[in-house]
Every structure is written in C-alpha cells, then in structure tokens.
Design a protein around this motif. Sequence first.
Motif, PDB file in Angstrom:
ATOM      1  N   GLY A  85      56.948 142.125  39.089  1.00 19.81           N
ATOM      2  CA  GLY A  85      56.403 140.826  39.466  1.00 19.81           C
ATOM      3  C   GLY A  85      57.379 139.680  39.217  1.00 19.81           C
ATOM      4  O   GLY A  85      57.212 138.583  39.772  1.00 19.81           O
ATOM      5  N   SER A  86      58.388 139.919  38.385  1.00 25.51           N
ATOM      6  CA  SER A  86      59.360 138.854  38.071  1.00 25.51           C
ATOM      7  C   SER A  86      60.554 138.864  39.017  1.00 25.51           C
ATOM      8  O   SER A  86      61.095 137.809  39.362  1.00 25.51           O
ATOM      9  CB  SER A  86      59.888 139.023  36.638  1.00 25.51           C
ATOM     10  N   LEU A  87      60.972 140.035  39.440  1.00 29.40           N
ATOM     11  CA  LEU A  87      62.175 140.159  40.279  1.00 29.40           C
ATOM     12  C   LEU A  87      62.131 139.291  41.550  1.00 29.40           C
ATOM     13  O   LEU A  87      63.114 138.631  41.878  1.00 29.40           O
ATOM     14  CB  LEU A  87      62.405 141.628  40.664  1.00 29.40           C
ATOM     15  N   PRO A  88      60.993 139.262  42.279  1.00 27.14           N
ATOM     16  CA  PRO A  88      61.021 138.526  43.549  1.00 27.14           C
ATOM     17  C   PRO A  88      61.010 137.005  43.407  1.00 27.14           C
ATOM     18  O   PRO A  88      61.069 136.297  44.411  1.00 27.14           O
ATOM     19  CB  PRO A  88      59.761 139.015  44.281  1.00 27.14           C
ATOM     20  N   SER A  89      60.948 136.487  42.171  1.00 29.40           N
ATOM     21  CA  SER A  89      60.975 135.018  42.010  1.00 29.40           C
ATOM     22  C   SER A  89      62.389 134.466  42.200  1.00 29.40           C
ATOM     23  O   SER A  89      62.604 133.261  42.199  1.00 29.40           O
ATOM     24  CB  SER A  89      60.439 134.624  40.629  1.00 29.40           C
ATOM     25  N   CYS A  90      63.370 135.354  42.376  1.00 27.91           N
ATOM     26  CA  CYS A  90      64.768 134.937  42.544  1.00 27.91           C
ATOM     27  C   CYS A  90      64.947 134.176  43.860  1.00 27.91           C
ATOM     28  O   CYS A  90      64.437 134.589  44.895  1.00 27.91           O
ATOM     29  CB  CYS A  90      65.650 136.192  42.558  1.00 27.91           C
ATOM     30  N   PRO A  91      65.688 133.049  43.823  1.00 29.66           N
ATOM     31  CA  PRO A  91      65.904 132.301  45.073  1.00 29.66           C
ATOM     32  C   PRO A  91      66.977 132.897  45.991  1.00 29.66           C
ATOM     33  O   PRO A  91      67.103 132.457  47.131  1.00 29.66           O
ATOM     34  CB  PRO A  91      66.322 130.900  44.594  1.00 29.66           C
ATOM     35  N   ASP A  92      67.718 133.893  45.522  1.00 27.45           N
ATOM     36  CA  ASP A  92      68.812 134.444  46.328  1.00 27.45           C
ATOM     37  C   ASP A  92      68.287 135.464  47.350  1.00 27.45           C
ATOM     38  O   ASP A  92      67.653 136.459  46.990  1.00 27.45           O
ATOM     39  CB  ASP A  92      69.841 135.117  45.410  1.00 27.45           C
TER      40      ASP A  92
END
Length: 398
Positions: free
Chosen positions: A264-271
């Motif tokens: 759930g944390s990984l996709p919060s990346c803006p890249d």
Amino acid sequence: SQFFSSGSLGDGQWIVPITFCCGSYDKKKSFLLQTKSENYDVKEFASDSNKSAWIKLNVDQTGFYRVKYDEELAARLRHAIENKYLTPTDRFGILDDSFALCMARQLPLTSLLTLMGAYREELDYTVLSNLISITYKVGRIAADARPELMDNINQFFVNIFQYSAEKLGWDATQGESHLDSMLRGEILTALAMVGHKETLSEASRRFDAFLKDRNTPLLPPDTRKAAYVAVMQTVTSSNRADFDSLLKVYRETDLSQEKIRILGSLPSCPDQGIIREVLKFSLSPEVRSQDAMYALAVSKEGREVAWTWFKENWDLILKTYGSGFLITRFVSAVVSPFASFEKVKEVEEFFANRSMPSIARTLKQSLERVNINANWVKSIQAEQNLGEAIQELAYRKY
C-alpha cells in the motif's frame, strides 16, 4: 431539496426531523419539517449575549440529511469548533457536510478550506481521520484544477496537522489509547504525503535504523506505513535504493499484514517509472492475488501509467480475477481518480466491447465519479480569489 454528489437537483420530498442547538447543548429544539420550507423564530434563545451564538442543525448527526450554512453562521461554527464547544460527532458532521457540498459545487473550495483551518487543534480520532481523508481528496482535485497553487495548499495542510503531530510525536507514550497510536500513523503519513520536510527526514532516519535492525524500537508497526510512504516520496528510477530495500523487507517477512503495509505504500511514489514497476510487481507470483489491489492506490502522477498498464494487462487481469468481485476493485481504483470529460470517453471506448455484467455497475459508478470530479475541477477553476485565500491560509500566524 434532495442532495446528490453530482450537484444535480432531485425533486424528492419527505418529512425531515430537524434538531438544532443555539449556543449551547442545553438549548435544543426539534420539529418536523413537513413542507418545502419553514421559518423558525429563535428569539426564545436570543438573549442579548446569545444574538451571535452558533447554531448547529442536526444535533449529533442523528438525521439523514446534509446542512448548508450561510457565511455568517459558518463563521460562528468555525469559532465554536476552534474553542471545542461542539461534540466530536458535530465537528465531524459539519466537516463532512461541507466536503460533500463542495464536491457537489454548492460550496466554494475557499469556504471548505477556511472551515478545515478551524480543525488545526483537533485530536479526536474520528474527526481527524476524516479531515485527513478530505485533505487527500481536495489535494488531488486542486492539483488538477489549479496546479500552480499546490505549494501553498500543501503548506496549509501542514499547518492543519502540525499541532496534532507534535502532540503525538513519533514514539508511543505510556498508557496511551489504541486510537492515539492509530492516529499517529495516519497523521505522519498525511504529513509525508504533503511533503513536510521534517517528517520526511525523520522517517528516513528511522527507516535506516529499521533496515539495520528489524526490531528497532524506532519503527514499531504503528508508524511503519508513514515511514514507508515518506521514503517512497523521494524515490526515482535513478535513485531507487529505498524502493529496493522495501521490496527486500517485503520478500523477507512472513507477516501478511506487513506485506500489505508495504504494497500500500509503494504506489504513493510520484515517479512514473517506479509506479510501472510496482504495478508489474503486483501481478507477479510474489503477490497473493487478493493483495494486488493494494498496489493500485497510485499517486496522482501515476494515474495515466496505471490506466495504460490496466489496458495492456486487461486479459491477464480478466483471467485472474474475472470470476470474483475483486475485478471490480481494479476497475474502480484505476478509473475513479480521473477528473476529465475526455477520460470518460476514453474509458467508455475501451470498455465498449469488453464490458460484462459483473463490472457493469462498478464501471457506471466509476465514470459517474470521473464526471463529478471533472465538473468540480471546472468550478474550482472559475473561483475568484482562490489563490489569495489559499496564500492567506498557508501563511497565517496563529
């Protein structure tokens, strides 16, 4: 009138149980509203000292209706919220109604943001949790409507959360409630999402300690999500050490809760390159098929990537999830965050010959949400003086 999130007017009418307080919970009135409108004289409440008292309708949110206040009554309620004159349930209700009205374009964004500013010393879990989820939604829609205002909007969100973040800190205190420990994680995650520098650097420090020792007291389960989200904010395709470290933690842990926390944390990346990798990883054998949807909560920068990935992998998604309800989660997570009428057409065209009964309702609801978002964006773009109001909120000294 009947309320719809889309802002369209319903003609349904029914009897409404009105309750209200004026300046105090001791002074409570109730009556049934049986006609389209009715006047009620509050003179019996209005001693001279009470003439400018707050008035709160739908006391403790027991009635199933939204309430819209005019500017003067809203200002009195903000004062009452700041001074903790209202119950947590009523503080929740005023915020929730205002957000719904703003989305339906019946309240300007300026009014909603001004109200949110009154919650900067809020410590009740239910109220703060709702405030956090509203900041995410408002942040996304504002980024579509007025991207040039985002620095000030994020600064304003930092102002709202700073007080409770400082009260709760990163470390648990002796004898604190379960709700406080849940709140700590949510508030620190919110600060990481809006790019609060101190939160990002403290998270990075604790994450490094955690990589050296998985049992470090510096990063207990309650604050791990916040730290993971924080380190993902600065990951890029060329600076990916923290991303690789998180994948390593994912692979080494046996706890499904920890795996879900990381997913759930990984996709919060803006890249966008990293988002593509995360989505690819979600369909790999390393991820339990029922966990894959946690990886769909992509950052606003990742929406297009997710949509392209979804179309490219539709046959695989259909084969893996086509027989259960999980496929609807894919459709809703990938389609709903958009906010343009062009995207509605594009999605309709893609599904024109791919739709099936099990996703028809979800698809319809998701497209309705995109239309609501698109109309909301248009109304925010038309708001006069929004930039000045946000600047004032972002740099107000309390």
